[in-house]
Every structure is written in C-alpha cells, then in structure tokens.
Enzyme design. Structure first.
Site, PDB file in Angstrom:
ATOM      1  N   GLU A 133     -34.233  -7.408 -56.419  1.00  0.00           N
ATOM      2  CA  GLU A 133     -35.424  -6.632 -56.048  1.00  0.00           C
ATOM      3  C   GLU A 133     -36.164  -6.213 -57.318  1.00  0.00           C
ATOM      4  OE1 GLU A 133     -33.663  -4.659 -51.944  1.00  0.00           O
ATOM      5  OE2 GLU A 133     -33.394  -3.550 -53.815  1.00  0.00           O
ATOM      6  N   GLU A 332     -20.417  -8.832 -49.784  1.00  0.00           N
ATOM      7  CA  GLU A 332     -21.621  -8.384 -50.485  1.00  0.00           C
ATOM      8  C   GLU A 332     -21.332  -7.089 -51.228  1.00  0.00           C
ATOM      9  OE1 GLU A 332     -24.714  -6.483 -48.176  1.00  0.00           O
ATOM     10  OE2 GLU A 332     -26.282  -7.379 -49.395  1.00  0.00           O
TER      11      GLU A 332
HETATM   12  N1  LIG Z   1     -20.728 -18.527 -48.970  1.00  0.00           N
HETATM   13  C1  LIG Z   1     -21.585 -17.841 -49.725  1.00  0.00           C
HETATM   14  N2  LIG Z   1     -21.186 -17.381 -50.940  1.00  0.00           N
HETATM   15  C2  LIG Z   1     -22.000 -16.683 -51.718  1.00  0.00           C
HETATM   16  N3  LIG Z   1     -23.262 -16.392 -51.393  1.00  0.00           N
HETATM   17  C3  LIG Z   1     -23.721 -16.824 -50.212  1.00  0.00           C
HETATM   18  C4  LIG Z   1     -22.914 -17.569 -49.324  1.00  0.00           C
HETATM   19  N4  LIG Z   1     -23.658 -17.866 -48.230  1.00  0.00           N
HETATM   20  C5  LIG Z   1     -24.877 -17.328 -48.435  1.00  0.00           C
HETATM   21  N5  LIG Z   1     -24.932 -16.698 -49.627  1.00  0.00           N
HETATM   22  C6  LIG Z   1     -26.076 -16.065 -50.289  1.00  0.00           C
HETATM   23  O1  LIG Z   1     -26.179 -14.707 -49.932  1.00  0.00           O
HETATM   24  C7  LIG Z   1     -27.522 -14.269 -50.129  1.00  0.00           C
HETATM   25  C8  LIG Z   1     -27.923 -13.591 -48.823  1.00  0.00           C
HETATM   26  O2  LIG Z   1     -29.103 -12.955 -48.950  1.00  0.00           O
HETATM   27  P1  LIG Z   1     -29.708 -12.168 -47.705  1.00  0.00           P
HETATM   28  O3  LIG Z   1     -30.981 -11.538 -48.173  1.00  0.00           O
HETATM   29  O4  LIG Z   1     -29.760 -13.042 -46.496  1.00  0.00           O
HETATM   30  O5  LIG Z   1     -28.600 -11.072 -47.466  1.00  0.00           O
HETATM   31  P2  LIG Z   1     -28.526  -9.708 -46.696  1.00  0.00           P
HETATM   32  O6  LIG Z   1     -27.541  -8.876 -47.417  1.00  0.00           O
HETATM   33  O7  LIG Z   1     -28.267  -9.992 -45.268  1.00  0.00           O
HETATM   34  O8  LIG Z   1     -29.940  -9.028 -46.855  1.00  0.00           O
HETATM   35  P3  LIG Z   1     -30.313  -7.486 -47.061  1.00  0.00           P
HETATM   36  O9  LIG Z   1     -29.283  -6.843 -47.934  1.00  0.00           O
HETATM   37  O10 LIG Z   1     -31.669  -7.575 -47.735  1.00  0.00           O
HETATM   38  O11 LIG Z   1     -30.367  -6.920 -45.725  1.00  0.00           O
HETATM   39  C9  LIG Z   1     -28.334 -15.529 -50.456  1.00  0.00           C
HETATM   40  O12 LIG Z   1     -28.501 -15.662 -51.840  1.00  0.00           O
HETATM   41  C10 LIG Z   1     -27.421 -16.645 -49.906  1.00  0.00           C
HETATM   42  O13 LIG Z   1     -27.633 -17.916 -50.495  1.00  0.00           O
HETATM   43  N1  LIG Z   2     -33.248  -1.267 -52.399  1.00  0.00           N
HETATM   44  C1  LIG Z   2     -31.934  -0.994 -51.890  1.00  0.00           C
HETATM   45  C2  LIG Z   2     -31.415  -2.092 -50.991  1.00  0.00           C
HETATM   46  C3  LIG Z   2     -32.265  -2.412 -49.801  1.00  0.00           C
HETATM   47  C4  LIG Z   2     -31.695  -3.560 -48.992  1.00  0.00           C
HETATM   48  O1  LIG Z   2     -30.700  -3.372 -48.260  1.00  0.00           O
HETATM   49  O2  LIG Z   2     -32.206  -4.670 -49.134  1.00  0.00           O
HETATM   50  C5  LIG Z   2     -30.955  -0.774 -53.055  1.00  0.00           C
HETATM   51  O3  LIG Z   2     -31.256  -0.063 -53.918  1.00  0.00           O
HETATM   52  O4  LIG Z   2     -29.885  -1.295 -53.124  1.00  0.00           O
HETATM   53 MG   LIG Z   3     -28.086  -7.489 -49.190  1.00  0.00          MG
HETATM   54 MG   LIG Z   4     -33.300  -5.960 -50.307  1.00  0.00          MG
END
Ligand SMILES: Nc1ncnc2c1ncn2[C@@H]1O[C@H](COP(=O)(O)OP(=O)(O)OP(=O)(O)O)[C@@H](O)[C@H]1O
Ligand SMILES: N[C@@H](CCC(=O)O)C(=O)O
Ligand SMILES: [Mg+2]
Ligand SMILES: [Mg+2]
Length: 443
Positions: A133, A332
C-alpha cells in the site's frame, strides 16, 4: 521469470538498442542503489568485474576494506519502459561480493539466499505474495513532497473521486511491461491511499520485485506531479500503509500448507509455521517494521495489527488465514510495512516459520473474536501478547532473539542495531508539534 545466458544478454542488448545498464543492489536499510555503465562496458559487467566503494554505502563496510564487486543476476535483466526507447536503459539486480570472490555477508540478497537454501535442503520452496500500500500525495511546485491531498476517495472508490486512477493505470501497465502479473489494483481506505497487488513468486524474485515495484510507483507518480510514499503512517487519524506478506511452502510443486483432511483444511506444517512466526514476532519486528514511524501504524482502529494472535476469519490479528485452499492456501502476516527491507523481512519470516516446522511448535488457539473489544484480563487469559509498541521495544526484542541475529549475521546485526538505536535516540530528543500543541499555551 526468464532465464538468460551471457549470449542472450549480449544479443538482447544489441537487438533492443540498449545504451545504459544500471547495476542495482540494496543496502541493509532497504534503499535501492545503482551505478550506470554504458554498453561499452558490457563485457566487464558480465565478467563480474564492476566495482564500487562499499564504505560509502550505509551499513556496508569500513573504509579500509571498501572495494566491493557487483555480480549481475542475469535473470533479473529488464528494460525500463519509462526511459527513452532509443538508447534504452536496462538494469540487472546484483549480488555483492568481496575482492576475494566470497559473497559479502552484509548483502541483504545474500542473507535471504542463505535461508532459502536452508529451506531447499528441507525440500521446500518459499512462495511469497506481498500487498503493497502507498499514498499519492501532492508535491509542491518546487517538487518538495507533502503529506497533503485534496482527494476524498475511500476503499474501492472510482474516479473522479479516485484522483490517482491515471497514475495507477500507468503504474500497472509499466509493471506489466516489466513482466509483473498484476492481480488487482484499487483505491485503499484512506484518502489518496492505493494498493497494487502482483502475483506471488519464489521469495527471492518477490523481494527483487518489491524493490522494482517501489521504483516504478515512485517514478510514475512523479510523472503525474504526485509524490508517492511508502511511509507506514504518513498521516495521523487515517489508515497507514501495510505490506501484508502472504506465504506458503511448496514441495515438488505441491502447496504443503494445504490439507483437505486437516483442521480448517490446513496441514500440521502450516500450523508449525504459524507457531514459529508467533514465537519470533517480537524479535522480527525491528526488521518487518523498521522505522520510528512504523509503530504509529500498529495502533487500534486502522486495520493494522496490534496483538500477536492468529485467525482464520478475523482480520484484526497479526496472522490471518485467507479462505482460499489448494494451491492458494497461505498464511498472511499483516504487520510488515513497505518501509521494510524486503530481503531481510522475508529472510526472518522464513527462518521463523522453518524453526516452527523443525521444532514442531504448536500455535495457541485461534482468536476469532475482535481482540480490540477484549478486556486486559481476557487477553491475558488467552495469552495474547502485544506487538512491540515502539522501535525501541522492537530493538530490545531483536537483541534478545538468537534466531533473528543468526539470520542477519553478526555484521548486519551490529550495523542495524547501531543505526536503528541512533534513529530512536534522535527521535526521542525532538520537540514535536504535539507537545507544543499540548503544553505551550498553558505550562
Ligand atoms: N500459495 C500462495 N503463496 C503465497 N502467496 C500467494 C499464494 N496464493 C496467492 N498468493 C498471493 O497473495 C496475495 C493476495 O493478495 P490479496 O489482495 O488477494 O489478499 P487479501 O489479504 O485477501 O486482501 P486484503 O488484505 O486487501 O483484504 C497475492 O499477491 C497473491 O498472488
Ligand atoms: N492499511 C491497512 C490494511 C488494510 C487492508 O486490510 O488491506 C494496514 O495498515 O495494514
Ligand atoms: Mg491482505
Ligand atoms: Mg490493503
């Protein structure tokens, strides 16, 4: 990723009319550095004979041992789409070597490669996808950056409310020209805040990609008269910028975090990996959240984590397990911010996760309710600890963490601690606007 031989490079440089070659590397604080040569020097570049003065790079070496060599990683060859298309500019990302032909132990790319090799010996590939971000603020006519914007856009807003859409479009197209696979891009929660997500890859490629990503975002923003910043919390009162790190391990091409028969569809090793991250998180924070300013982001109320906990459903904890399974099963980690040196951040994350796997660590129960609404007692009952609340606490935890110190190595550990403690000490003696507002008129 393309795999190039020296002959491929010589041919492409000729065919594409490349005139300049940038030799890039990263210092221990995550700053991208480069030296440019013309193609008249291509033979020298490809023979690993290009030198620089390591003593002028912060955190590298003393003046008495300053000669360093740049060994280009041929597979990182890329042409800059934003530079002139006649007499083009290309770059290599380089490894840093000492004159005796040994890798320089303070090169962040080498530090990451060492942990990747350890994983490889266990049969694992470490895959990482970051979510970077950033803000696009106004720049003054003089070019001076500000942290102001007239924009009022919020999460997923569209133009004209989203005043960054043209800049973001060009960033995405430029990144695609350079081989990135862009999965999504959107306005983020705070005014003038944006996110561009690119596809995960092996950890070394992803760390290289994060460095390239930041260069592209900054360069294109400037062309649009905007100032791009990856500062974690550039404005009080609105969300800061994170760099969530999505991680998985694969073995023989199969994601080993996925297990349809396991609890929540995850394997034992996925749980060990989570436990390793949680065990070492306090010690890793000075690397994943490296600035005084990083800790202004990790406060309640702004979607950033504050507590060391994990959940499969809730976004408030440090570690979230996104719903996807199969090849996309992943963990994550939500605390890292984009000021982190990506090589060092991924190195400590991988080492912590592997430590969990090697020692079969078990994570505490998941916390699926909102931790921010729990009382201190409830948190204590569940053994939920806080992330470090400032850089000093993080540095103290780093010094106590043997694993993190081993990963960074003696050289980088001591340079890092020295510089970051100095940063903290400088910060504590400043007189801030907040203090003036609070005290000046009545004390
Ligand atoms: N098996 C994997 N190992 C590592 N990374 C992966 C894998 N599969 C997907 N990803 C990666 O994870 C990331 C997911 O990003 P995305 O924005 O969809 O996540 P999110 O946490 O759901 O979003 P947010 O936090 O914004 O709500 C991308 O970079 C994607 O390529
Ligand atoms: N901007 C938020 C995360 C927002 C999101 O979930 O994408 C942070 O500081 O981590
Ligand atoms: Mg995320
Ligand atoms: Mg985000």
């Amino acid at each position: 990723m393309n795999h190039y031989t020296k002959q491929d490079i010589i041919r492409i440089v000729e065919e594409e009319d490349v005139e300049f070659i940038r030799l890039q590397f990263t210092d221990i604080f995550g700053n991208l550095k480069n030296v440019a040569v013309t193609t008249s020097q291509l033979d020298k570049v490809l023979a690993n004979k290009c030198m620089f003065d390591g003593s002028s790079i912060e955190g590298f070496v003393r003046i008495e041992e300053s000669d360093m060599y740049l060994y280009p990683d041929l597979d990182t060859f890329k042409i800059f789409p934003w530079r002139p298309q006649q007499g083009k500019v290309a770059r290599f990302i380089c490894d840093v070597y000492r004159p005796d032909g040994t890798p320089f132990e303070g090169d962040p790319r080498y530090i990451l490669k060492k942990v990747i090799n350890e994983a490889k010996e266990m049969g694992y590939t470490f895959n990482v996808g970051p979510e970077c971000e950033f803000f696009l603020f106004n720049a003054e006519d003089s070019g001076e950056p500000t942290n102001t914007t007239l924009e009022r856009g919020g999460y997923f807003d569209v133009g004209p409310l989203d005043a960054g859409e043209n800049a973001r479009r060009e960033m995405v197209l430029t990144l695609e020209d350079m081989g990135f696979i862009i999965e999504a891009s959107h306005h983020e929660v705070a005014p003038a805040q944006h996110e561009i997500d690119f596809q995960y890859d092996n950890a070394l490629t992803t760390a290289d990609n994060i460095m390239t990503f930041k260069l592209v975002v900054r360069t294109i923003a400037k062309r649009h008269g905007l100032h791009a910043t990856f500062m974690p919390k550039p404005k009080f009162g609105v969300n800061g910028s994170g760099m969530h790190i999505n991680m998985s391990l694969s073995k023989d091409g199969k994601n080993i975090f996925d297990d349809p028969n396991g609890k929540l569809g995850l394997s034992e090793d996925a749980y060990h990996f989570i436990a390793g991250l949680m065990k070492h998180m306090e010690g890793m924070a000075a690397v994943t959240n490296p600035l005084v300013n990083s800790y202004k982001r990790l406060v309640p109320g702004y979607e950033a984590p504050v507590y060391i906990a994990w959940s499969a459903t809730n976004r408030s904890p440090l570690i979230r397990i996104p719903a996807a399974r199969g090849a996309s099963a992943r963990v994550e980690l939500r605390c890292p911010d984009p000021a982190a040196n990506p090589y060092l951040a991924l190195a400590v994350c991988l080492a912590a996760g592997l430590d969990g796997i090697k020692n079969k660590l078990t994570p505490p129960d998941s916390v699926d309710m909102n931790i921010f609404t729990m009382t201190e007692e409830e948190k204590a009952d569940k053994g939920i600890k806080n992330l470090p609340s400032n850089l000093k606490e993080a540095l103290v935890a780093f010094e106590k963490n043997e694993l993190v110190k081993i990963v960074l190595g003696e050289h980088t550990t001591s340079k890092y601690l020295e510089a970051k403690n100095a940063e903290w000490n400088q910060y504590t003696i400043q007189v801030s606007q907040w203090e003036l507002d609070q005290y000046l008129h009545r004390i």
